[in-house]
Scaffold this motif. Structure first.
Motif, PDB file in Angstrom:
ATOM      1  N   ILE A  92      -7.828  -2.749  35.711  1.00 13.56           N
ATOM      2  CA  ILE A  92      -8.435  -2.854  37.043  1.00 13.56           C
ATOM      3  C   ILE A  92      -9.740  -2.067  37.088  1.00 13.56           C
ATOM      4  O   ILE A  92     -10.739  -2.538  37.632  1.00 13.56           O
ATOM      5  N   ARG A  93      -9.752  -0.884  36.488  1.00  6.46           N
ATOM      6  CA  ARG A  93     -10.999  -0.101  36.445  1.00  6.46           C
ATOM      7  C   ARG A  93     -12.075  -0.813  35.644  1.00  6.46           C
ATOM      8  O   ARG A  93     -13.246  -0.798  36.011  1.00  6.46           O
ATOM      9  N   ARG A  94     -11.689  -1.440  34.539  1.00 10.77           N
ATOM     10  CA  ARG A  94     -12.670  -2.180  33.742  1.00 10.77           C
ATOM     11  C   ARG A  94     -13.231  -3.373  34.519  1.00 10.77           C
ATOM     12  O   ARG A  94     -14.429  -3.628  34.502  1.00 10.77           O
ATOM     13  N   ILE A  95     -12.367  -4.092  35.211  1.00 10.69           N
ATOM     14  CA  ILE A  95     -12.820  -5.229  36.018  1.00 10.69           C
ATOM     15  C   ILE A  95     -13.758  -4.744  37.120  1.00 10.69           C
ATOM     16  O   ILE A  95     -14.801  -5.351  37.370  1.00 10.69           O
ATOM     17  N   ALA A  96     -13.397  -3.651  37.765  1.00 15.05           N
ATOM     18  CA  ALA A  96     -14.254  -3.105  38.820  1.00 15.05           C
ATOM     19  C   ALA A  96     -15.616  -2.709  38.256  1.00 15.05           C
ATOM     20  O   ALA A  96     -16.657  -2.938  38.891  1.00 15.05           O
ATOM     21  N   ALA A  97     -15.629  -2.135  37.062  1.00 17.55           N
ATOM     22  CA  ALA A  97     -16.900  -1.744  36.441  1.00 17.55           C
ATOM     23  C   ALA A  97     -17.748  -2.973  36.131  1.00 17.55           C
ATOM     24  O   ALA A  97     -18.961  -2.978  36.373  1.00 17.55           O
ATOM     25  N   VAL A  98     -17.130  -4.027  35.628  1.00 18.20           N
ATOM     26  CA  VAL A  98     -17.874  -5.256  35.322  1.00 18.20           C
ATOM     27  C   VAL A  98     -18.436  -5.869  36.602  1.00 18.20           C
ATOM     28  O   VAL A  98     -19.596  -6.275  36.655  1.00 18.20           O
ATOM     29  N   VAL A  99     -17.623  -5.900  37.662  1.00 24.29           N
ATOM     30  CA  VAL A  99     -18.095  -6.444  38.940  1.00 24.29           C
ATOM     31  C   VAL A  99     -19.258  -5.606  39.459  1.00 24.29           C
ATOM     32  O   VAL A  99     -20.260  -6.145  39.940  1.00 24.29           O
ATOM     33  N   GLN A 120       2.611  -0.247  30.667  1.00 25.53           N
ATOM     34  CA  GLN A 120       2.030  -1.417  31.334  1.00 25.53           C
ATOM     35  C   GLN A 120       1.278  -0.997  32.598  1.00 25.53           C
ATOM     36  O   GLN A 120       0.198  -1.497  32.882  1.00 25.53           O
ATOM     37  N   ARG A 121       1.870  -0.078  33.367  1.00 26.75           N
ATOM     38  CA  ARG A 121       1.191   0.397  34.573  1.00 26.75           C
ATOM     39  C   ARG A 121      -0.117   1.092  34.222  1.00 26.75           C
ATOM     40  O   ARG A 121      -1.132   0.900  34.883  1.00 26.75           O
ATOM     41  N   ARG A 122      -0.077   1.910  33.190  1.00 30.63           N
ATOM     42  CA  ARG A 122      -1.276   2.617  32.755  1.00 30.63           C
ATOM     43  C   ARG A 122      -2.338   1.616  32.300  1.00 30.63           C
ATOM     44  O   ARG A 122      -3.510   1.720  32.655  1.00 30.63           O
ATOM     45  N   ASN A 123      -1.913   0.605  31.525  1.00 30.46           N
ATOM     46  CA  ASN A 123      -2.849  -0.423  31.062  1.00 30.46           C
ATOM     47  C   ASN A 123      -3.396  -1.254  32.223  1.00 30.46           C
ATOM     48  O   ASN A 123      -4.564  -1.626  32.229  1.00 30.46           O
TER      49      ASN A 123
END
Length: 188
Positions: free
Chosen positions: A59-66, A51-54
């Protein structure tokens, strides 16, 4: 407590025990229960790590989209500014084309009123233009240099404009500099 310690050792280093020893310990129902409990705990920790890894991946995916959205917004804004500035430059160029200095070599044409309040000067000497303005606005005109009188201009005059607005537009010409001091216009 002795049994639990033995079970812990067996799970940490199973290579130190033979298959028969492992089967003997796990044959006891109490030990089997502890073993299942340990497996569930291990799976819980593994699940938590996953879960932590996911979560980190999310979070990285959200940051990339932003980041992509911000970049696209910035590019859109820059494009809008570019085209707005381009339109503004084109309008300024069109206005400059309407009011531009006409070479002396062209024939002088008479002053033609385009409408009741709008008058168009086509290749008319500055002296003639200022004489029209002075009669309308009740000011006097003086020239510091004789050659300034003979500059030929192509411009329009809207009688609804104030004298200051007309002077500002005429001062937009490269060789024209008109200064107003009270009721006196001086061409420098």
């Amino acid at each position: 407590m002795d049994k639990i310690e033995e079970l812990l050792k067996m799970t940490e280093r199973p290579q130190d025990y033979t298959d028969e020893e492992l089967e003997r310990v796990l044959a006891d129902d109490e030990m089997w229960g502890y073993y299942e409990l340990m497996l569930c705990a291990e799976q819980g920790f593994a699940c938590r790590r996953e879960q932590r890894r996911n979560r980190g991946l999310m979070i990285r995916r959200i940051a990339a989209v932003v980041l992509v959205v911000l970049t696209l917004s910035g590019l859109t804004f820059a494009t809008m500014l570019h085209f707005r500035d381009k339109e503004s430059r084109e309008q300024t160029a069109q206005q400059a084309a309407v009011t531009s200095v006409v070479p002396v070599s062209q024939r002088q044409q008479p002053v033609e009123p385009a409408a009741d309040s709008l008058q168009l000067f086509k290749n008319v000497e500055l002296e003639k233009i200022l004489s029209e303005l002075s009669a309308y606005y009740h000011v006097t005109v003086s020239f510091q240099q004789e050659q300034s009188k003979h500059l030929r201009l192509y411009t329009k005059w809207n009688r609804a404009e104030s004298l200051a607005q007309v002077i500002d537009r005429l001062n937009g010409f490269e060789k024209v500099n008109i200064v107003q001091r009270g009721e006196q216009l001086t061409v420098e």
